[in-house]
Design an enzyme around this catalytic site. Structure first.
Site, PDB file in Angstrom:
ATOM      1  N   SER A 114      -2.909   1.134   3.935  1.00 11.05           N
ATOM      2  CA  SER A 114      -2.160   1.082   2.680  1.00 11.05           C
ATOM      3  C   SER A 114      -2.792   2.018   1.658  1.00 11.05           C
ATOM      4  O   SER A 114      -3.996   1.989   1.425  1.00 11.05           O
ATOM      5  CB  SER A 114      -2.158  -0.353   2.149  1.00 11.05           C
ATOM      6  OG  SER A 114      -1.480  -0.420   0.926  1.00 11.05           O
ATOM      7  N   GLY A 115      -1.963   2.850   1.043  1.00 11.51           N
ATOM      8  CA  GLY A 115      -2.449   3.804   0.051  1.00 11.51           C
ATOM      9  C   GLY A 115      -2.786   5.157   0.603  1.00 11.51           C
ATOM     10  O   GLY A 115      -3.205   6.052  -0.134  1.00 11.51           O
ATOM     11  N   THR A 119       4.361   6.497   3.034  1.00 13.65           N
ATOM     12  CA  THR A 119       5.735   6.531   2.496  1.00 13.65           C
ATOM     13  C   THR A 119       6.077   7.917   1.969  1.00 13.65           C
ATOM     14  O   THR A 119       7.171   8.437   2.200  1.00 13.65           O
ATOM     15  CB  THR A 119       5.882   5.473   1.388  1.00 13.65           C
ATOM     16  OG1 THR A 119       5.583   4.184   1.921  1.00 13.65           O
ATOM     17  CG2 THR A 119       7.302   5.469   0.844  1.00 13.65           C
ATOM     18  N   ASN A 164      -2.834   0.378  -3.508  1.00 20.03           N
ATOM     19  CA  ASN A 164      -1.700   1.302  -3.631  1.00 20.03           C
ATOM     20  C   ASN A 164      -0.706   0.727  -4.626  1.00 20.03           C
ATOM     21  O   ASN A 164      -0.346  -0.444  -4.549  1.00 20.03           O
ATOM     22  CB  ASN A 164      -1.036   1.474  -2.248  1.00 20.03           C
ATOM     23  CG  ASN A 164       0.041   2.543  -2.262  1.00 20.03           C
ATOM     24  OD1 ASN A 164       0.287   3.166  -3.290  1.00 20.03           O
ATOM     25  ND2 ASN A 164       0.675   2.754  -1.135  1.00 20.03           N
ATOM     26  N   SER A 167       2.909   0.198  -2.460  1.00 25.48           N
ATOM     27  CA  SER A 167       2.582  -0.101  -1.069  1.00 25.48           C
ATOM     28  C   SER A 167       3.790  -0.680  -0.340  1.00 25.48           C
ATOM     29  O   SER A 167       4.444  -1.603  -0.824  1.00 25.48           O
ATOM     30  CB  SER A 167       1.428  -1.106  -1.025  1.00 25.48           C
ATOM     31  OG  SER A 167       1.151  -1.485   0.305  1.00 25.48           O
ATOM     32  N   SER A 168       4.109  -0.128   0.831  1.00 26.57           N
ATOM     33  CA  SER A 168       5.186  -0.659   1.661  1.00 26.57           C
ATOM     34  C   SER A 168       4.701  -1.953   2.302  1.00 26.57           C
ATOM     35  O   SER A 168       3.720  -1.951   3.037  1.00 26.57           O
ATOM     36  CB  SER A 168       5.581   0.345   2.750  1.00 26.57           C
ATOM     37  OG  SER A 168       6.073   1.522   2.190  1.00 26.57           O
ATOM     38  N   GLY A 394      -0.754   0.503   8.627  1.00 29.94           N
ATOM     39  CA  GLY A 394      -1.869   0.895   9.476  1.00 29.94           C
ATOM     40  C   GLY A 394      -2.759  -0.291   9.792  1.00 29.94           C
ATOM     41  O   GLY A 394      -2.496  -1.435   9.414  1.00 29.94           O
ATOM     42  N   GLU A 396      -5.481  -2.963   9.571  1.00 29.66           N
ATOM     43  CA  GLU A 396      -5.976  -3.648   8.377  1.00 29.66           C
ATOM     44  C   GLU A 396      -7.190  -4.495   8.722  1.00 29.66           C
ATOM     45  O   GLU A 396      -7.155  -5.329   9.636  1.00 29.66           O
ATOM     46  CB  GLU A 396      -4.885  -4.532   7.757  1.00 29.66           C
ATOM     47  CG  GLU A 396      -3.739  -3.722   7.158  1.00 29.66           C
ATOM     48  CD  GLU A 396      -2.770  -4.577   6.355  1.00 29.66           C
ATOM     49  OE1 GLU A 396      -2.870  -5.813   6.422  1.00 29.66           O
ATOM     50  OE2 GLU A 396      -1.908  -3.997   5.659  1.00 29.66           O
TER      51      GLU A 396
END
Length: 1086
Positions: A114-115, A119, A164, A167-168, A394, A396
């Protein structure tokens, strides 16, 4: 054409002007430190992209860079992958051209934590493809819809996290479908594992999904009122307040963007309103709180504290408040033919509330994806080429890892597995295709980890499902005990309570946790919540309550709530559903040619120009990038087609420089032989040269750089000699030209001087001759003028002598006539400018100048007036002429006789005030009257008994007048015009008139009619005109008097009009005085 040609001739390469190493396969020496250092060096110089063969590593710069402009798009369009410096556009172009030209379905896999910029990377890929594919109205519409689906999904599926700001919180896979020309036809979106637990609770420093904040910030006041919402975030329990506002995020502007994007994608306005109502309902649901209430049996039962939010939520969804309130207090369990209802305590009620909120939002998100797919799907039924773009979470590793991190990491294990398999397969296929001997490559195969998780018998997910379905007491601890029993001997599973004795004293492994050694490293999972999150249980009472809602979307979102289709089977678990969807995704990806983008986050501060080595190293490890490089360079580190290789290094050999006449492969063989490259360092493929060691390539690059310096020196020497020779020849040529021009100039000046002297002499000679001739001519002219003057005087004397006698006899009369003519001419010319306007009512006329013109002046005025009246009448149409005739007739009847007449002059006679032919209300009446209606109006029929009026419809035709009921349209009286003897009206400004009928006629049985109308002048005028135009009839008698008799059946009643305003109102009022007298009070004129 010249500019384009020169641009095409420019030859560039990945190796030119390279900062660090553009392709990690060429990195020497290859180790983790050099890998990180190379990324740092390129990142510090704004080179955020690096290759590992065909894989793109993308570093998030956390700022805007000027490498995504339309000019950059054109620069990478239709270029070889290694022709320019590394860029995401190069990968997107390679994938698009392979799809378009080679008919190969493509997929672009974007991974990273994330980040890291996943996206944004997917947006860049889609925008590049949209920019380079075809044009056209329909194609542009499809491209715009595909691009605008992103803001909608980001609003509902993205949130601000500590890592992020956008973040998605879901995985997205989009298949973009193209036709045979490479133009987009549509797309299909698949979503994976929305983090719905965020709806109810967010970690500190994070926000709920964007749409909640965007709605409260950007919606209009009317919209919020309809949704029963307030802009204050603090009024909603589901919204965290410590990060409600984010720097750089304008929620109000984002809401407008989302509304516009939904419109472009194809959402109707009512659909948008339905979606916003469900978002508002989720916010309201979070505000519902419960309190305990003791029952007789000693158990506590939950009750809603404040029912206002419950009421507003029920109004938004169209649910009966009592139904939902009961669903929060009771739970019905069905088993075969039995139903058991149990009460819910406060904790269970809060669980039910949060479960409903999570299910409502996640199902709304799934409906949005389905609705977008309906709009963007390809309409054509032919086979499509497909490019898939996978933007998924991704790997985690948090301090506290739970069920969500477990299945996310499982998905990444599967992606890593397919990545290694497809990379090896791609390498092997290229070696076979080029005729190079393939040697097996040793690598870590993470299939054993995937099997640990997904095995249908002993896998962790299978055991979790089995524990969830097992009867009896099921807890997270029983699940962990089961894992400790079955997975104890697995080399990638670790638990403090397992049979494996080596972990018994491992204090880094708590008792309530287990650890899995993933390909990216060890991850500690806390078992708390695994069972509940896997069950993802929503009470059937709540599903049925939602199904009963009148909201249009609820039955689609909660189909299991249909009482007619009760399914007693337990719903599928979250783990089983995710495993199935991941399996489908893997099968889909294996049918396509893969392209990889590995996103890396340089720091945790979301700041530019900061590169944290430890963080980057951690991501490099769990993304398996070092292993990827080793797999790529296990055989040959570098490969290149023969033509560009020969073009790049041909200056190293005299035989190939400057031009090689023959096949490119032969030239490369001569080149490498001449350079004494060892045979074991390269291999010849069918179309490419394969170089084993990067050091060999760099040696060639160094020799090429030195050779280029020598060539540059030679070119400079030749250029300087050419420049000096050219300068000398130019000076020589210039000297000759200057000398020639000077000689010409000197001769020209000499000639001009001689010519000027000649001209002066000629001018003096011609002047002398001219002056001589002029003197002679002047003398002759004076003589001629003298003779003419003398003759004129003589002839004048003779004429005057003869004329004097004639003048004395006739001069006076001629002078008088001349003066009179001039005066009349002046008079008529003056009339031309002073003539009045063409209006017949303009009485102005110019003043009389002389008394002798009095007759002519008056007659001209009369003739002009008659002429302009004739011109004015000539402009009338037949309809206008009839209107003026009616007005003229009204003037003859009422002028100076009735006080109401002056106010009617300016009002046009409309005739049909009821529009009887158009109004469906009077359809029956219209059919009853067969003749053409000349006038239709509402009048008041005066009642003799009390003097009050009853509304009636008054219709006048050519032969009759009709009175009908205003409400029903029923004909009350139809009187032929021959039965009408006279009409009586007053002299005042009232609207009363009496229609007197012929005695003895059938119409006179009920007596005369006393009526009141606002259009009295028009009614009587049309009656009089209709009567008069009928053949062989005299004019109707119109009696204008302030007192007249009216026959009511057998009695005659006097109607008397008096001055004096009525007490209430400004209109005339009729009042019965006695049986023989009706008195009408008419207000005095102001």
């Amino acid at each position: 054409m010249g500019i384009a040609h020169s641009k095409m001739e420019v030859k560039t390469s990945l190796l030119d002007n390279m900062i660090g190493v553009g392709d990690m396969v060429l990195l020497e020496p290859l180790n983790e430190d050099s890998f990180i250092e190379n990324l740092r060096k390129r990142f510090d110089h704004n080179e955020i992209y690096t290759y590992i063969g065909s894989v793109v590593i993308s570093m998030n710069p956390y700022r805007s860079l000027s490498i995504f402009t339309p000019e950059k798009v054109e620069e990478y369009r239709n270029r070889n992958f290694y022709e320019l410096s590394p860029h995401i556009y190069a990968l997107a172009d390679e994938a698009y051209r392979s799809l378009r030209d080679q008919d190969k379905d493509q997929c672009i896999l974007i991974t990273g934590e994330s980040g890291a910029g996943k996206t944004e990377a997917s947006k860049l890929v889609m925008s590049y493809v949209a920019a380079v594919c075809g044009r056209g109205q329909e194609v542009n519409k499809v491209k715009e819809q595909l691009l605008q689906s992103n803001p909608v999904l980001e609003a509902f599926g993205n949130a601000k996290t500590v890592r992020n700001d956008n973040s998605s919180r879901f995985g997205k896979y989009m298949d973009i479908e193209f036709d045979f020309k490479g133009d987009p036809l549509g797309g299909v979106i698949s979503n994976y594992l929305l983090e719905k637990s965020r709806v109810c609770k967010q970690p500190r420093g994070e926000r709920n999904f964007h749409i909640f904040y965007q709605l409260l910030s950007g919606a209009s006041g009317d919209t919020l009122t309809k949704l029963k919402l307030d802009r204050d975030f603090s009024k909603y329990n589901y919204l965290s307040l410590d990060s409600a506002t984010v720097n750089g995020l304008d929620d109000a502007a984002s809401f407008r963007t989302v509304r516009n994007a939904m419109q472009i994608v194809g959402f109707m306005e009512d659909e948008v309103q339905l979606v916003l109502e469900l978002v508002a309902a989720v916010l309201k649901l979070g505000n519902i709180e419960f309190k305990p209430e003791s029952r007789v049996n000693g158990f506590d039962e939950s009750r809603v504290k404040d029912k206002n939010d419950l009421k507003e939520m029920c109004e938004l969804l169209g649910i009966e408040q009592s139904v939902l309130e009961r669903a929060f207090s009771y739970r019905t369990v069905e088993a075969k033919m039995e139903k058991v209802s149990t009460t819910l305590n406060v904790a269970q009620a809060y669980y039910a509330r949060d479960a409903l909120a999570k299910n409502l939002y996640s199902r709304l998100f799934s409906w949005l994806v389905t609705r977008i797919n309906e709009s963007i799907k390809a309409q054509a039924k032919t086979r499509h080429k497909v490019m898939g773009v996978l933007d998924i979470y991704g790997f985690e590793i948090f301090e506290d890892n739970s069920f969500e991190q477990f299945i996310i990491n499982y998905c990444n294990e599967k992606l890593q597995q397919i990545f290694i398999e497809l990379t090896l397969r791609e390498e092997q296929e290229e070696y076979v295709r080029e005729g190079i001997e393939w040697t097996n490559i040793e690598y870590f195969n993470n299939a054993i980890i995937c099997d640990l998780i997904e095995n249908n018998q002993n896998g962790i997910l299978a055991m979790l499902d089995e524990e969830c379905l097992r009867p009896g007491t099921v807890t997270d601890d029983t699940f962990l005990d089961k894992l400790n029993t079955i997975c104890a001997e697995h080399q990638h599973f670790e638990s403090r309570l397992s049979k494996n004795s080596k972990f018994l004293t491992d204090h880094s492994l708590p008792h309530s946790c287990f650890r899995i050694q993933h390909y990216a490293g060890k991850v500690l999972y806390r078992v708390e919540g695994f069972v509940d999150k896997n069950n993802d249980l929503l009470y059937r009472d709540l599903s049925q309550a939602m199904y009963k809602a009148t909201h249009s979307l609820m039955r689609q979102l909660f189909p299991e709530g249909n009482p007619a289709k009760v399914n007693l089977k337990r719903p599928l678990t979250a783990g089983f559903q995710f495993k199935a969807s991941v399996g489908g995704l893997m099968r889909n990806l294996q049918t396509k040619n893969p392209n990889y983008i590995r996103c890396i986050k340089p720091n945790d501060k979301k700041a530019a120009h900061i590169f944290t080595d430890s963080l980057v190293c951690h991501q490099v490890r769990y993304l398996g990038l070092m292993e990827n490089v080793r797999v790529r360079r296990a055989g040959y580190a570098f490969r290149q087609p023969y033509e560009p290789c020969l073009e790049r290094y041909k200056m190293l050999c005299k035989q190939t420089w400057p031009h090689w006449r023959g096949p490119a492969r032969d030239g490369v063989e001569v080149l490498l032989t001449d350079c004494s490259v060892p045979a074991e360092e390269f291999a010849y493929g069918r179309s490419k040269i394969f170089i084993r060691n990067p050091r060999t390539l760099f040696t060639l690059e160094e020799r090429r750089r030195a050779c280029l310096e020598d060539l540059a020196t030679l070119i400079q020497k030749i250029y300087r000699g050419w420049k000096c020779r050219t300068h000398f020849l130019l000076l020589k040529k210039s000297q000759v030209v200057v000398a020639a021009w000077y000689r010409r100039y000197a001769q020209q000046k000499k000639y001009e001087k001689i010519k000027s002297a000649t001209l002066v002499m000629q001018s003096f000679t011609r002047g002398w001759k001219a002056r001589k001739i002029l003197r002679q001519l002047k003398y002759e002219k004076r003589c001629k003028e003298a003779v003419t003057t003398i003759a004129a005087y003589w002839h004048g004397t003779q004429v005057r002598r003869e004329y004097r006698k004639f003048f004395r006899a006739n001069a006076g009369k001629k002078i008088y006539c001349f003066i009179i003519q001039r005066i009349m001419q002046k008079y008529f010319l003056g009339l031309k400018t002073t003539v009045p306007s063409m209006s017949p009512i303009d009485n102005t006329w110019s003043a009389q100048p002389y008394s002798f013109l009095e007759g002519a002046h008056t007659e001209l005025r009369r003739i002009f007036h008659l002429w302009r009246c004739k011109k004015h009448r000539g402009q009338f149409t037949e309809e206008k002429k009839a209107v003026y005739e009616e007005k003229l007739e009204a003037s003859e009847i009422f002028k100076n006789k009735k006080a109401l007449y002056p106010s009617s002059v300016s009002q046009p006679f409309k005739g049909d005030y009821l529009e009887i032919h158009k109004n469906p209300k009077y359809q029956k009446l219209n059919s009853a009257v067969e003749e053409k209606v000349l006038l239709a109006d509402v009048v008041n029929k005066i009642n003799r008994a009390n003097g009050k009026g009853s509304p009636r419809l008054f219709l006048l035709t050519k032969n009759n007048f009709v009175l009908a009921d205003q409400k029903t349209g029923q004909v009350k009286a139809s009187v032929p015009l021959p039965d009408l003897t006279s009409v009586s009206v007053s002299t005042q400004s009232d609207g009363f008139f009496a229609l007197k009928l012929k005695e003895g006629s059938a119409s006179a049985a009920k007596g005369d009619f006393l009526l009141n109308s606002e259009h009295l002048i028009e009614i009587i005028t049309k009656l009089h005109r209709t009567w008069t135009t009928a053949a062989d009839k005299d004019q109707i008698n119109i009696d204008i008097s302030d007192e007249f008799l009216v026959q009511f059946k057998q009695d005659k009643v006097c109607v008397k009009f008096i001055q004096g305003g009525p007490k209430n109102g400004t209109s005339a009022a009729c009042k019965r005085k006695n049986n023989r007298l009706l008195e009408v009070s008419v207000p005095s004129s102001p």
